[in-house]
Design a protein around this motif. Structure first.
Motif, PDB file in Angstrom:
ATOM      1  N   LEU A  74       0.843  -1.317   0.207  1.00 12.05           N
ATOM      2  CA  LEU A  74      -0.019  -0.053  -0.047  1.00 12.05           C
ATOM      3  C   LEU A  74       0.839   1.444   0.023  1.00 12.05           C
ATOM      4  O   LEU A  74       0.286   2.371  -0.220  1.00 12.05           O
ATOM      5  CB  LEU A  74      -0.903  -0.109   1.183  1.00 12.05           C
ATOM      6  N   ALA A  75       2.127   0.991   0.380  1.00 13.37           N
ATOM      7  CA  ALA A  75       3.091   2.183   0.424  1.00 13.37           C
ATOM      8  C   ALA A  75       3.922   2.299  -0.814  1.00 13.37           C
ATOM      9  O   ALA A  75       4.988   2.889  -0.657  1.00 13.37           O
ATOM     10  CB  ALA A  75       3.818   2.228   1.571  1.00 13.37           C
ATOM     11  N   VAL A  76       3.720   1.664  -1.969  1.00 16.35           N
ATOM     12  CA  VAL A  76       4.468   1.505  -2.827  1.00 16.35           C
ATOM     13  C   VAL A  76       4.939   3.012  -3.562  1.00 16.35           C
ATOM     14  O   VAL A  76       6.023   3.013  -3.792  1.00 16.35           O
ATOM     15  CB  VAL A  76       3.906   0.586  -4.170  1.00 16.35           C
ATOM     16  N   GLU A  77       3.965   3.931  -3.473  1.00 17.23           N
ATOM     17  CA  GLU A  77       4.438   5.099  -3.743  1.00 17.23           C
ATOM     18  C   GLU A  77       4.670   6.408  -2.900  1.00 17.23           C
ATOM     19  O   GLU A  77       4.729   7.386  -3.032  1.00 17.23           O
ATOM     20  CB  GLU A  77       3.267   5.642  -4.939  1.00 17.23           C
ATOM     21  N   THR A  78       4.777   5.976  -1.584  1.00 16.13           N
ATOM     22  CA  THR A  78       4.942   6.774  -0.489  1.00 16.13           C
ATOM     23  C   THR A  78       6.392   7.314  -0.258  1.00 16.13           C
ATOM     24  O   THR A  78       7.338   6.783  -0.554  1.00 16.13           O
ATOM     25  CB  THR A  78       4.598   5.881   0.900  1.00 16.13           C
ATOM     26  N   ALA A  79       6.412   8.512  -0.326  1.00 11.36           N
ATOM     27  CA  ALA A  79       7.694   9.251  -0.181  1.00 11.36           C
ATOM     28  C   ALA A  79       7.326  10.483   1.303  1.00 11.36           C
ATOM     29  O   ALA A  79       6.809  10.874   1.275  1.00 11.36           O
ATOM     30  CB  ALA A  79       8.082  10.102  -1.456  1.00 11.36           C
ATOM     31  N   PRO A  80       8.495  10.381   2.008  1.00 16.48           N
ATOM     32  CA  PRO A  80       9.803   9.332   2.021  1.00 16.48           C
ATOM     33  C   PRO A  80       9.238   8.061   2.052  1.00 16.48           C
ATOM     34  O   PRO A  80       8.171   7.759   2.478  1.00 16.48           O
ATOM     35  CB  PRO A  80      10.622   9.917   3.275  1.00 16.48           C
ATOM     36  N   ILE A  81      10.262   7.470   1.627  1.00 18.99           N
ATOM     37  CA  ILE A  81      10.014   5.810   1.616  1.00 18.99           C
ATOM     38  C   ILE A  81       9.406   5.189   2.822  1.00 18.99           C
ATOM     39  O   ILE A  81      10.141   5.315   4.013  1.00 18.99           O
ATOM     40  CB  ILE A  81      11.195   4.944   1.105  1.00 18.99           C
ATOM     41  N   ASP A  82       8.464   4.332   2.877  1.00 24.50           N
ATOM     42  CA  ASP A  82       8.090   3.814   4.208  1.00 24.50           C
ATOM     43  C   ASP A  82       9.002   2.667   4.666  1.00 24.50           C
ATOM     44  O   ASP A  82       9.476   1.870   3.772  1.00 24.50           O
ATOM     45  CB  ASP A  82       6.578   3.182   3.846  1.00 24.50           C
ATOM     46  N   PRO A  83       9.326   2.510   5.772  1.00 25.01           N
ATOM     47  CA  PRO A  83      10.301   1.445   6.455  1.00 25.01           C
ATOM     48  C   PRO A  83       9.929   0.098   5.984  1.00 25.01           C
ATOM     49  O   PRO A  83      10.582  -0.796   5.634  1.00 25.01           O
ATOM     50  CB  PRO A  83      10.505   1.820   7.657  1.00 25.01           C
ATOM     51  N   GLN A  84       8.604  -0.314   6.025  1.00 26.80           N
ATOM     52  CA  GLN A  84       7.949  -1.652   5.851  1.00 26.80           C
ATOM     53  C   GLN A  84       8.301  -1.775   4.509  1.00 26.80           C
ATOM     54  O   GLN A  84       8.723  -3.051   4.195  1.00 26.80           O
ATOM     55  CB  GLN A  84       6.563  -1.583   6.371  1.00 26.80           C
ATOM     56  N   ALA A 110      30.955   7.114   2.257  1.00 30.24           N
ATOM     57  CA  ALA A 110      31.116   5.790   1.648  1.00 30.24           C
ATOM     58  C   ALA A 110      32.332   5.908   0.564  1.00 30.24           C
ATOM     59  O   ALA A 110      33.307   5.268   0.568  1.00 30.24           O
ATOM     60  CB  ALA A 110      29.960   5.018   1.202  1.00 30.24           C
ATOM     61  N   GLN A 111      31.998   6.926  -0.241  1.00 33.91           N
ATOM     62  CA  GLN A 111      33.096   7.099  -1.490  1.00 33.91           C
ATOM     63  C   GLN A 111      34.398   7.531  -0.622  1.00 33.91           C
ATOM     64  O   GLN A 111      35.490   7.153  -1.394  1.00 33.91           O
ATOM     65  CB  GLN A 111      32.475   8.157  -2.276  1.00 33.91           C
ATOM     66  N   SER A 112      34.334   8.319   0.248  1.00 39.73           N
ATOM     67  CA  SER A 112      35.766   8.618   0.772  1.00 39.73           C
ATOM     68  C   SER A 112      36.590   7.535   1.534  1.00 39.73           C
ATOM     69  O   SER A 112      37.713   7.443   1.409  1.00 39.73           O
ATOM     70  CB  SER A 112      35.507   9.801   1.763  1.00 39.73           C
ATOM     71  N   PHE A 113      35.842   6.285   1.591  1.00 36.62           N
ATOM     72  CA  PHE A 113      36.467   5.219   2.259  1.00 36.62           C
ATOM     73  C   PHE A 113      36.542   4.236   1.262  1.00 36.62           C
ATOM     74  O   PHE A 113      37.259   3.101   1.390  1.00 36.62           O
ATOM     75  CB  PHE A 113      35.609   4.683   3.264  1.00 36.62           C
ATOM     76  N   GLY A 114      36.191   4.427  -0.278  1.00 32.68           N
ATOM     77  CA  GLY A 114      36.461   3.694  -1.345  1.00 32.68           C
ATOM     78  C   GLY A 114      35.560   2.859  -1.702  1.00 32.68           C
ATOM     79  O   GLY A 114      35.591   1.792  -2.562  1.00 32.68           O
ATOM     80  N   LEU A 115      34.294   3.065  -1.310  1.00 34.60           N
ATOM     81  CA  LEU A 115      33.293   2.235  -1.743  1.00 34.60           C
ATOM     82  C   LEU A 115      32.206   2.915  -2.880  1.00 34.60           C
ATOM     83  O   LEU A 115      32.236   4.143  -2.769  1.00 34.60           O
ATOM     84  CB  LEU A 115      32.142   1.921  -0.679  1.00 34.60           C
ATOM     85  N   SER A 116      31.811   2.445  -3.923  1.00 33.22           N
ATOM     86  CA  SER A 116      30.497   2.940  -4.489  1.00 33.22           C
ATOM     87  C   SER A 116      29.452   3.047  -3.890  1.00 33.22           C
ATOM     88  O   SER A 116      29.083   2.225  -2.736  1.00 33.22           O
ATOM     89  CB  SER A 116      30.486   2.025  -5.792  1.00 33.22           C
ATOM     90  N   ALA A 117      28.754   4.147  -4.044  1.00 32.51           N
ATOM     91  CA  ALA A 117      27.540   4.696  -3.296  1.00 32.51           C
ATOM     92  C   ALA A 117      26.717   5.171  -4.013  1.00 32.51           C
ATOM     93  O   ALA A 117      26.917   6.074  -4.994  1.00 32.51           O
ATOM     94  CB  ALA A 117      27.879   5.240  -1.827  1.00 32.51           C
ATOM     95  N   HIS A 118      25.169   5.113  -3.405  1.00 31.14           N
ATOM     96  CA  HIS A 118      24.126   5.902  -4.280  1.00 31.14           C
ATOM     97  C   HIS A 118      22.994   5.949  -3.040  1.00 31.14           C
ATOM     98  O   HIS A 118      22.982   5.427  -2.228  1.00 31.14           O
ATOM     99  CB  HIS A 118      23.596   4.971  -5.551  1.00 31.14           C
ATOM    100  N   ARG A 119      22.537   7.187  -3.620  1.00 31.88           N
ATOM    101  CA  ARG A 119      21.367   7.625  -2.739  1.00 31.88           C
ATOM    102  C   ARG A 119      19.991   6.993  -3.329  1.00 31.88           C
ATOM    103  O   ARG A 119      19.782   7.462  -4.769  1.00 31.88           O
ATOM    104  CB  ARG A 119      21.322   9.105  -2.453  1.00 31.88           C
ATOM    105  N   VAL A 120      19.207   6.698  -2.608  1.00 32.82           N
ATOM    106  CA  VAL A 120      17.729   6.361  -3.169  1.00 32.82           C
ATOM    107  C   VAL A 120      16.636   6.968  -2.330  1.00 32.82           C
ATOM    108  O   VAL A 120      16.750   6.961  -1.132  1.00 32.82           O
ATOM    109  CB  VAL A 120      17.502   4.774  -2.813  1.00 32.82           C
ATOM    110  N   THR A 121      15.828   7.788  -3.220  1.00 31.94           N
ATOM    111  CA  THR A 121      14.636   8.522  -2.705  1.00 31.94           C
ATOM    112  C   THR A 121      13.242   8.133  -3.118  1.00 31.94           C
ATOM    113  O   THR A 121      12.311   8.331  -2.629  1.00 31.94           O
ATOM    114  CB  THR A 121      14.834  10.051  -2.902  1.00 31.94           C
ATOM    115  N   ASP A 122      13.335   7.524  -4.335  1.00 29.11           N
ATOM    116  CA  ASP A 122      12.187   6.809  -5.108  1.00 29.11           C
ATOM    117  C   ASP A 122      12.042   5.535  -4.733  1.00 29.11           C
ATOM    118  O   ASP A 122      12.806   4.626  -4.958  1.00 29.11           O
ATOM    119  CB  ASP A 122      12.253   7.093  -6.468  1.00 29.11           C
ATOM    120  N   PRO A 123      10.810   5.234  -4.166  1.00 30.38           N
ATOM    121  CA  PRO A 123      10.485   3.685  -3.969  1.00 30.38           C
ATOM    122  C   PRO A 123      10.836   2.749  -4.926  1.00 30.38           C
ATOM    123  O   PRO A 123      11.282   1.568  -4.963  1.00 30.38           O
ATOM    124  CB  PRO A 123       9.048   3.625  -3.473  1.00 30.38           C
TER     125      PRO A 123
END
Length: 548
Positions: free
Chosen positions: A362-372, A506-519
């Motif tokens: 039911l929260a498939v389009e909720t923003a910010p993203i629903d933790p469940q 994360a990038q400063s420690f040498g990992l690839s990293a991305h931010r996700v805001t859209d469910p």
């Protein structure tokens, strides 16, 4: 007799005891040890950038491997840094030999920089703590430490290593390891008594604990549940995977809310506790979680847990796997057991998961993203052989509703309640389980307790996907302030000014990293992270529960 330096003897004895990984963060008082590390290529030195991370990595390695590990920290400040992680290792029962370099004997009388007596500091959290005063005593002390750490109830030990002991040269008998066979089962009379109580019960329940995982007893516990038609609950604190979730008798995890636990257990007429802490709770409640007239059988190798807090009618110190192997032939499947299993089906974990999935969608389009919704997608996207490390607190409240656990090494949670395990612990777990993808679900607040462990994951090129459920604050504290204190005046509970940039971190420690805001981006981002086989991080913005 062998002529050897104290520093050489220390490392040789670790190797003799089967230690393959030495986790450490070196300081001046550890230079003697670091001098000879290159002489022991069979001992893998794993660098952590702070002592809490060092200890947590060792804890994770021990939990996933079941083997002895060593961790070395730097005098009093280093041991102090490690104490929170050592507290976790105490509860998880990790057999870690924790050592700290110490100022030379005699020099300590001058109270030089960094000096304090170390043994009294470590003592409350370890099975044994001692300062080595002669190099000649190292064989006896290391062998004893390993034996104590590995003997159930397993757990960490601590050794203080003064510099003069490490630099001393001695003729010494290096001795040899000693292991205690603790695969004991109860007497025939006790087995018969357990069987009689189980067969007499009309509505039995099983409380599954982490000893089922450490003793690899999932199959035996599942067979017992089928023979009895008994409902199975995971213990209130999930140190590890504790029972196959998709088994028809599995009802999910107990909470740490006394009133709710009591109401859950009241329908049953017998509780069999298999290798678990018996109803370990969290915050105070005047309500006892154990129903007043519910008989209890408790089987555990940890004698201190038997009858510790609650009435126990039959308390048995034994290996849970060996006990079940002796017990199962005394039981047989009955029509009543089959009927009980059928009655559980509409309410078991699988049925609960199906309902929870509908709610989450039911929260498939909720923003910010629903933790469940995040937990649903996280669980669905996991590779089948993934290992989950969980320290997301509020966000992971719903994770047990969706996460399938089939084997004893599929999941590792927070044993003590103290934060900071997940980020470094995952590195230790990955080293212990090479080839398996590691999926970490961690909150933004929890991640910051040991964020520097990302460097070790990157340095070692470990296949870890870190998912930060980022609600930009301490949501669990807000919820408890509202619930317990009836106040919504939140001071010191937001992390927003400025916000933490986990992608850049994360990038400063040498990992690839991305931010996700859209469910809709959760699943593709997770799939890409798991498929990479490399350390990576996803900063997933979730709702804070208070309007944003």
């Amino acid at each position: 007799m062998t002529r050897i330096t104290g520093r050489g003897a220390f490392l040789q004895l670790l190797v003799d005891e089967g230690v393959t990984h030495l986790f450490g963060n070196p300081g001046t008082t550890e230079l003697a040890i670091m001098e000879v590390v290159p002489d022991f290529p069979q001992l893998d030195f794993v660098l952590g950038l702070q002592e809490s991370a060092v200890m947590a990595m060792a804890d994770g390695f021990c939990r996933a491997s079941g083997r002895l590990a060593a961790a070395n920290v730097h005098v009093m400040p280093g041991l102090g840094n490690a104490m929170g992680a050592l507290y976790n290792a105490k509860f998880s029962g990790s057999p870690v030999i924790l050592t700290a370099g110490q100022q030379e004997q005699g020099h300590g009388l001058l109270e030089p920089m960094l000096y304090e007596p170390l043994v009294p500091v470590a003592q409350p959290l370890v099975k044994w703590a001692v300062e080595v005063t002669r190099a000649a005593d190292l064989p006896r002390i290391i062998h004893r430490a390993a034996k104590i750490a590995l003997t159930p109830p397993t757990g960490p030990v601590f050794l203080s290593l003064p510099g003069d002991v490490l630099d001393e040269t001695v003729e010494v008998d290096m001795g040899r390891p000693v292991r205690i066979n603790t695969s004991i089962r109860p007497s025939d009379d006790t087995i018969a008594k357990i069987a009689d109580m189980l067969l007499a019960a009309k509505r039995p329940a099983i409380l599954a604990g982490h000893e089922l995982a450490t003793r690899d007893a999932f199959a035996e516990a599942a067979e017992l549940a089928e023979l009895l038609g008994a409902a199975v609950y995971q213990s209130s604190i999930p140190y590890s995977a504790q029972f196959p979730t998709e088994h028809p008798a599995f009802m999910g995890a107990l909470t740490r809310q006394q009133k709710l636990v009591r109401s859950t257990l009241e329908p049953y007429d017998l509780l069999l506790c298999l290798g678990a802490d018996l109803l370990r709770m969290s915050v105070y409640s005047p309500v006892e979680p154990l129903p007043e007239n519910l008989p209890v059988i408790h089987i555990s190798e940890r004698s201190a847990e038997l009858g510790k807090n609650y009435r126990t009618d039959l308390a048995i110190q034994a290996d849970v796997k060996q006990t079940l192997k002796a017990l199962l032939p005394k039981l047989k499947r009955t029509p009543e057991a089959a009927q009980r299993l059928a009655e559980l089906k509409p309410r078991n974990w699988s049925a609960q998961r199906d309902k929870a999935r509908i709610e989450a969608m039911l929260a498939v389009e909720t923003a910010p993203i629903d933790p469940q919704y995040l937990m649903l997608r996280f669980s669905e996207t996991l590779p089948r052989d993934a290992v989950v490390v969980d320290e997301a607190l509020v966000s992971s409240f719903s994770l047990p509703k969706f996460l399938s656990m089939r084997g004893p090494k599929d999941y590792y949670g927070l044993a003590s309640g103290g934060l900071g395990f997940a980020v470094p612990g995952a590195a230790g777990i990955s080293l212990a389980l090479p080839g398996r993808p590691i999926a970490v679900m961690v909150g933004d607040g929890s991640a910051m307790y040991s964020i520097q462990a990302l460097w070790t994951a990157a340095h070692r090129k470990l296949p870890i996907t870190y998912v930060v459920a980022n609600n930009r604050g301490y949501r669990i504290i807000k919820e408890r302030l509202v619930s317990f204190r009836k106040s919504d005046k939140f001071v010191g509970m937001d992390i927003r000014d400025p916000e933490l940039d986990f992608v850049s971190l994360a990038q400063s420690f040498g990992l690839s990293a991305h931010r996700v805001t859209d469910p809709q981006d959760i699943t593709p981002a997770l799939r890409a992270g798991f498929a990479s086989g490399k350390p990576n991080l996803l900063d997933i913005r979730v709702a804070d529960g208070f309007g944003s």
